[in-house]
Motif scaffolding. Structure first.
Motif, PDB file in Angstrom:
ATOM      1  N   ARG A 181       0.738  -1.221   0.040  1.00 24.88           N
ATOM      2  CA  ARG A 181      -0.025   0.149  -0.110  1.00 24.88           C
ATOM      3  C   ARG A 181       0.705   1.232   0.077  1.00 24.88           C
ATOM      4  N   ALA A 182       0.539   2.023  -0.860  1.00 25.61           N
ATOM      5  CA  ALA A 182       1.196   3.424  -0.921  1.00 25.61           C
ATOM      6  C   ALA A 182       0.364   4.491  -1.097  1.00 25.61           C
ATOM      7  N   GLU A 183       0.661   5.502  -0.492  1.00 24.46           N
ATOM      8  CA  GLU A 183      -0.065   6.659  -0.281  1.00 24.46           C
ATOM      9  C   GLU A 183       0.833   7.931  -0.571  1.00 24.46           C
ATOM     10  N   PHE A 184       0.173   8.817  -1.317  1.00 21.72           N
ATOM     11  CA  PHE A 184       0.930   9.912  -1.692  1.00 21.72           C
ATOM     12  C   PHE A 184       0.929  10.949  -0.437  1.00 21.72           C
ATOM     13  N   VAL A 185       2.082  11.564  -0.147  1.00 21.54           N
ATOM     14  CA  VAL A 185       2.038  12.441   0.972  1.00 21.54           C
ATOM     15  C   VAL A 185       2.385  14.024   0.559  1.00 21.54           C
ATOM     16  N   ALA A 186       3.383  14.111  -0.458  1.00 20.53           N
ATOM     17  CA  ALA A 186       3.818  15.340  -0.959  1.00 20.53           C
ATOM     18  C   ALA A 186       4.769  15.610  -2.072  1.00 20.53           C
ATOM     19  N   MET A 187       4.791  16.660  -2.889  1.00 26.50           N
ATOM     20  CA  MET A 187       5.688  16.499  -4.048  1.00 26.50           C
ATOM     21  C   MET A 187       6.233  18.122  -4.112  1.00 26.50           C
TER      22      MET A 187
END
Length: 146
Positions: free
Chosen positions: A110-116
């Motif tokens: 499971r991967a969740e986008f945090v920031a860019m």
């Protein structure tokens, strides 16, 4: 769902280093992906890690989480525009291994986008086996246009 052929069109990895077998779900509203990695006794790392007690190397679990994050980053970018990029594994922080992963296990990544920031993407990732967290990390990927 995204099958192995589509995964290979997204990731540059191939055997024995392609470590995502299937994408189970992508939620682009919440920027979350769930992928599947089947662990089999036939994988080459088990001849040496360890011959009488096979355990999936932690570094390969980290790489599998990074590949899941890369697929999510690609899906997020494609939603906005045509993407002609490659995603490089750039770092891992807060890495934890909570239980061994062995042949016969199915790891739900499971991967969740945090920031860019610029072309550096950060994801919160974990791998679960039988509903229990086996590994977790904050994964950083660098996006490079081809």
């Amino acid at each position: 769902m995204i099958n192995i052929e589509e995964i290979q069109s997204i990731l540059a990895h191939r055997y024995p280093f392609l470590l995502v077998d299937r994408v189970i779900a992508v939620d682009l509203e919440k920027n979350i992906i769930e992928c599947l990695k089947n662990i089999t006794a036939n994988e080459p790392q088990f001849t040496g890690h360890f011959p009488d007690h096979p355990v999936m190397p932690g570094v390969l679990l980290i790489e599998s989480m990074a590949q899941a994050a890369g697929i999510l980053g690609y899906q997020m970018k494609v939603r906005q525009e045509e993407d002609n990029s490659i995603y490089y594994f750039a770092g891992a922080d807060k890495v934890r291994f909570r239980r061994p992963v062995v042949p016969g296990d199915q790891v739900i990544l499971r991967a969740e986008f945090v920031a860019m920031k610029r072309n550096i993407w950060k994801f919160s990732c974990e791998g679960q086996v039988d509903g229990k967290i086996a590994c977790s990390a904050e994964i950083t990927c660098a996006r490079k246009e081809l």
